[in-house]
Design a protein around this motif. Structure first.
Motif, PDB file in Angstrom:
ATOM      1  N   HIS A 197       0.317  -1.392  -0.511  1.00  0.00           N
ATOM      2  CA  HIS A 197       0.075  -0.102  -0.006  1.00  0.00           C
ATOM      3  C   HIS A 197       0.818   1.088   0.164  1.00  0.00           C
ATOM      4  O   HIS A 197       2.055   1.364  -0.668  1.00  0.00           O
ATOM      5  CB  HIS A 197      -1.171  -0.270   0.730  1.00  0.00           C
ATOM      6  CG  HIS A 197      -1.689   1.339   1.215  1.00  0.00           C
ATOM      7  ND1 HIS A 197      -3.175   0.971   0.021  1.00  0.00           N
ATOM      8  CD2 HIS A 197      -2.626   1.430   1.684  1.00  0.00           C
ATOM      9  CE1 HIS A 197      -3.647   1.531  -0.158  1.00  0.00           C
ATOM     10  NE2 HIS A 197      -3.781   2.489   1.232  1.00  0.00           N
ATOM     11  N   GLN A 198       0.338   2.320   0.618  1.00  0.00           N
ATOM     12  CA  GLN A 198       1.045   3.798   0.600  1.00  0.00           C
ATOM     13  C   GLN A 198       2.412   3.371   1.670  1.00  0.00           C
ATOM     14  O   GLN A 198       2.024   3.532   3.012  1.00  0.00           O
ATOM     15  CB  GLN A 198      -0.270   4.211   0.620  1.00  0.00           C
ATOM     16  CG  GLN A 198       0.809   6.298   1.234  1.00  0.00           C
ATOM     17  CD  GLN A 198      -0.777   7.358   0.372  1.00  0.00           C
ATOM     18  OE1 GLN A 198      -1.867   6.854   1.153  1.00  0.00           O
ATOM     19  NE2 GLN A 198      -0.254   8.325   0.568  1.00  0.00           N
ATOM     20  N   GLU A 199       3.429   4.330   1.216  1.00  0.00           N
ATOM     21  CA  GLU A 199       4.625   4.471   1.511  1.00  0.00           C
ATOM     22  C   GLU A 199       4.787   5.826   2.603  1.00  0.00           C
ATOM     23  O   GLU A 199       4.993   5.636   3.859  1.00  0.00           O
ATOM     24  CB  GLU A 199       5.537   4.060   1.130  1.00  0.00           C
ATOM     25  CG  GLU A 199       7.394   4.597   1.800  1.00  0.00           C
ATOM     26  CD  GLU A 199       8.212   3.743   1.403  1.00  0.00           C
ATOM     27  OE1 GLU A 199       9.319   3.923   2.176  1.00  0.00           O
ATOM     28  OE2 GLU A 199       8.222   3.907  -0.195  1.00  0.00           O
ATOM     29  N   SER A 200       4.588   6.583   2.076  1.00  0.00           N
ATOM     30  CA  SER A 200       4.341   8.362   2.884  1.00  0.00           C
ATOM     31  C   SER A 200       3.359   8.470   1.786  1.00  0.00           C
ATOM     32  O   SER A 200       3.001   8.790   0.282  1.00  0.00           O
ATOM     33  CB  SER A 200       5.456   9.297   2.119  1.00  0.00           C
ATOM     34  OG  SER A 200       6.170   9.394   0.959  1.00  0.00           O
ATOM     35  N   PRO A 201       3.010  10.281   2.240  1.00  0.00           N
ATOM     36  CA  PRO A 201       1.931  10.805   1.979  1.00  0.00           C
ATOM     37  C   PRO A 201       2.495  11.828   0.969  1.00  0.00           C
ATOM     38  O   PRO A 201       3.051  11.906   1.004  1.00  0.00           O
ATOM     39  CB  PRO A 201       1.719  11.485   2.912  1.00  0.00           C
ATOM     40  CG  PRO A 201       2.373  11.694   4.284  1.00  0.00           C
ATOM     41  CD  PRO A 201       3.223  10.422   3.869  1.00  0.00           C
ATOM     42  N   LEU A 202       1.329  11.513   0.166  1.00  0.00           N
ATOM     43  CA  LEU A 202       1.217  12.562  -0.843  1.00  0.00           C
ATOM     44  C   LEU A 202       0.928  14.237  -0.847  1.00  0.00           C
ATOM     45  O   LEU A 202       0.530  14.250   0.691  1.00  0.00           O
ATOM     46  CB  LEU A 202       0.052  12.741  -1.893  1.00  0.00           C
ATOM     47  CG  LEU A 202      -0.307  11.863  -2.922  1.00  0.00           C
ATOM     48  CD1 LEU A 202      -0.184  10.328  -2.001  1.00  0.00           C
ATOM     49  CD2 LEU A 202      -1.317  11.930  -3.930  1.00  0.00           C
ATOM     50  N   TRP A 203       1.660  15.005  -0.871  1.00  0.00           N
ATOM     51  CA  TRP A 203       1.206  16.593  -0.312  1.00  0.00           C
ATOM     52  C   TRP A 203       0.590  17.387  -1.547  1.00  0.00           C
ATOM     53  O   TRP A 203       0.585  16.593  -2.475  1.00  0.00           O
ATOM     54  CB  TRP A 203       2.358  17.357  -0.718  1.00  0.00           C
ATOM     55  CG  TRP A 203       4.466  17.229  -0.385  1.00  0.00           C
ATOM     56  CD1 TRP A 203       3.990  15.997   0.636  1.00  0.00           C
ATOM     57  CD2 TRP A 203       5.369  17.566  -0.266  1.00  0.00           C
ATOM     58  NE1 TRP A 203       5.387  15.852   1.270  1.00  0.00           N
ATOM     59  CE2 TRP A 203       6.027  16.891   0.224  1.00  0.00           C
ATOM     60  CE3 TRP A 203       5.750  18.720  -0.906  1.00  0.00           C
ATOM     61  CZ2 TRP A 203       7.148  17.274   0.358  1.00  0.00           C
ATOM     62  CZ3 TRP A 203       6.673  19.230  -0.853  1.00  0.00           C
ATOM     63  CH2 TRP A 203       7.879  17.689  -0.072  1.00  0.00           C
ATOM     64  N   ILE A 204      -0.406  17.948  -0.926  1.00  0.00           N
ATOM     65  CA  ILE A 204      -1.779  18.518  -1.843  1.00  0.00           C
ATOM     66  C   ILE A 204      -1.769  19.748  -2.062  1.00  0.00           C
ATOM     67  O   ILE A 204      -1.846  19.905   0.091  1.00  0.00           O
ATOM     68  CB  ILE A 204      -2.738  17.400  -1.822  1.00  0.00           C
ATOM     69  CG1 ILE A 204      -4.178  17.837  -0.665  1.00  0.00           C
ATOM     70  CG2 ILE A 204      -2.671  16.476  -2.101  1.00  0.00           C
ATOM     71  CD1 ILE A 204      -5.707  16.930  -0.815  1.00  0.00           C
TER      72      ILE A 204
END
Length: 443
Positions: free
Chosen positions: A114-121
């Motif tokens: 799944h997701q390793e690090s968050p997106l920046w938005i």
């Protein structure tokens, strides 16, 4: 969905993520930001992402309009393809490519871990760091359904807290640092460096300014100031080349040419310091070599030709000026777009870079490529032969070449009957005259 609708959807459906806060480097200090989960459908690819600036320009020029993924779903698919595929070409208004190896690896990793690090938005859902992952998720939603891909972890960077200047600096650090990141196509790495240099008020015509900015950027370019300076000088001469073609800023037309411009930069730094009056002429020769598709190694040799065999260099300069004079008067100096672009080729390389065939030169319509390349090859061959101390070896190499012409299918006879017979006869006459002049050495 427009920006206002995305903002409302994120505000109403965001929920706290289970992961700890994300530490980000902001204005020369570490800060912690909460991580939220938001719907993937509320996020938008950033069309201004510098990671695919050259490819976006190429696509927009082919479509004859700006990409507008917010209002055109087909444009969102085009951006996804730019980010995830390779070997691109247009079929009408549809961008066609094949999934890159990196996309396949990213998809498998996401499905497994799944997701390793968050997106920046931004609050309106525009992704500022993580566009490739969002493109992958949007493609998976279309191809495999939404189940399992509904939400994604994000850090929301409010403009009232992180303005565009601060965010630009954060993006530079993330996008230029290659630690565990997919490698840019070289052109976009240089464009990111160019933007970073411009933000530091670089003067491209002042070596001391380039040196200063190289020092300021070295922490994100290999921690090596000399390497950073090489990239900056490559950018400088890319700009000069595009200006000479009356197409400033059209960097997508130089995809695949970066190694050549790195060597132009290296050569010109030496000449500018010690041979200022010769700079314009040398630049003409080097740009001619690029147009003709000469490999970047030849550019290095041309610098040494200038430094160590000035007479041969002057002869080459005269030949290049003579050959280009007719082409320059034809009105065909502009570069043309490539029809097919390997936008993600760098990510698919599984061979040693030095073993790969170098791409052809820029697409310059009606350029006398063969004549220029022959003139350069002949000058380099003569220069390299002049540098050897082994006379017997040089004579044996000459003999081997002459024997090939007469022993393999009558190449010499065919050439004397072909369209270039006059040139062949002239060259043969010079060889015979040279042999006659030195015949007495055998006595």
């Amino acid at each position: 969905m427009n920006a206002e609708e995305r903002t409302q959807l994120i505000s109403s459906r965001q929920q706290a993520a289970t992961r700890p806060p994300e530490r980000l480097w902001v204005r020369d200090q570490w800060r912690e930001f909460p991580v939220f989960q938001v719907p993937v459908e509320a996020l938008a690819l950033n069309v201004d992402n510098r990671r695919f600036a050259a490819e976006r320009t190429w696509a927009e020029e082919r479509l004859n309009r700006a990409l507008d993924p917010e209002n055109r779903s087909d444009d969102e698919v085009i951006l996804e393809s730019i980010l995830l595929d390779t070997a691109h070409e247009f079929d009408g208004d549809r961008l066609v490519g094949k999934p890159s190896k990196d996309y396949d690896a990213l998809k498998k990793d996401w499905q497994r871990r799944h997701q390793e690090s968050p997106l920046w938005i931004r609050p309106d859902g525009t992704v500022r760091n993580g566009n490739r992952r969002l493109a992958m998720l949007k493609r998976l939603q279309r191809e495999e359904g939404i189940e399992g891909f509904e939400y994604v972890d994000v850090v929301i960077l409010d403009p009232d807290d992180i303005d565009e200047v601060a965010l630009f600096d954060m993006e530079q650090r993330e996008q230029l640092t290659e630690n565990l990141k997919v490698r840019y196509t070289d052109i976009n790495l240089l464009l990111a460096i160019r933007a970073a240099a411009e933000s530091r008020s670089i003067d491209w015509f002042d070596p001391s300014s380039i040196d200063r900015v190289a020092g300021e950027l070295q922490h994100v370019i290999g921690n090596n100031k000399a390497y950073a300076a090489i990239q900056l000088n490559a950018i400088r001469y890319m700009d000069a080349y595009l200006d000479s073609s009356s197409q400033p800023g059209q960097y997508h037309k130089l995809i695949g040419q970066i190694e050549r411009f790195r060597d132009v930069g290296k050569a010109m730094v030496k000449l500018e310091a010690d041979y200022e009056d010769d700079v314009p002429a040398m630049l003409r020769v080097l740009f001619a070599a690029i147009r003709a598709g000469a490999p970047h190694g030849d550019i290095r040799v041309l610098k040494n030709l200038f430094l160590h065999d000035r007479a041969r260099y002057e002869q080459l300069l005269a030949e290049v000026d003579g050959i280009e004079s007719e082409w320059e008067g034809s009105g065909s100096e502009s570069l043309a777009d490539p029809d097919i672009v390997d936008l993600s080729a760098a990510a698919d390389e599984d061979e040693d870079e030095d073993e790969l065939d170098e791409p052809p030169g820029p697409n310059v319509p009606n350029y006398p490529r063969t004549d220029i390349r022959d003139a350069i090859d002949n000058a380099i061959d003569g220069f390299e032969a002049s540098m050897t101390e082994d006379v017997a070896k040089t004579l044996r190499q000459v003999l081997n070449r002459l024997q090939v012409l007469s022993d393999t299918g009558g190449k010499l006879d065919q050439a004397l009957a072909g369209e270039h017979a006059a040139q062949v006869r002239d060259a043969l006459g010079e060889i015979v005259a040279w042999a006659d002049l030195h015949r007495d050495l055998l006595a």
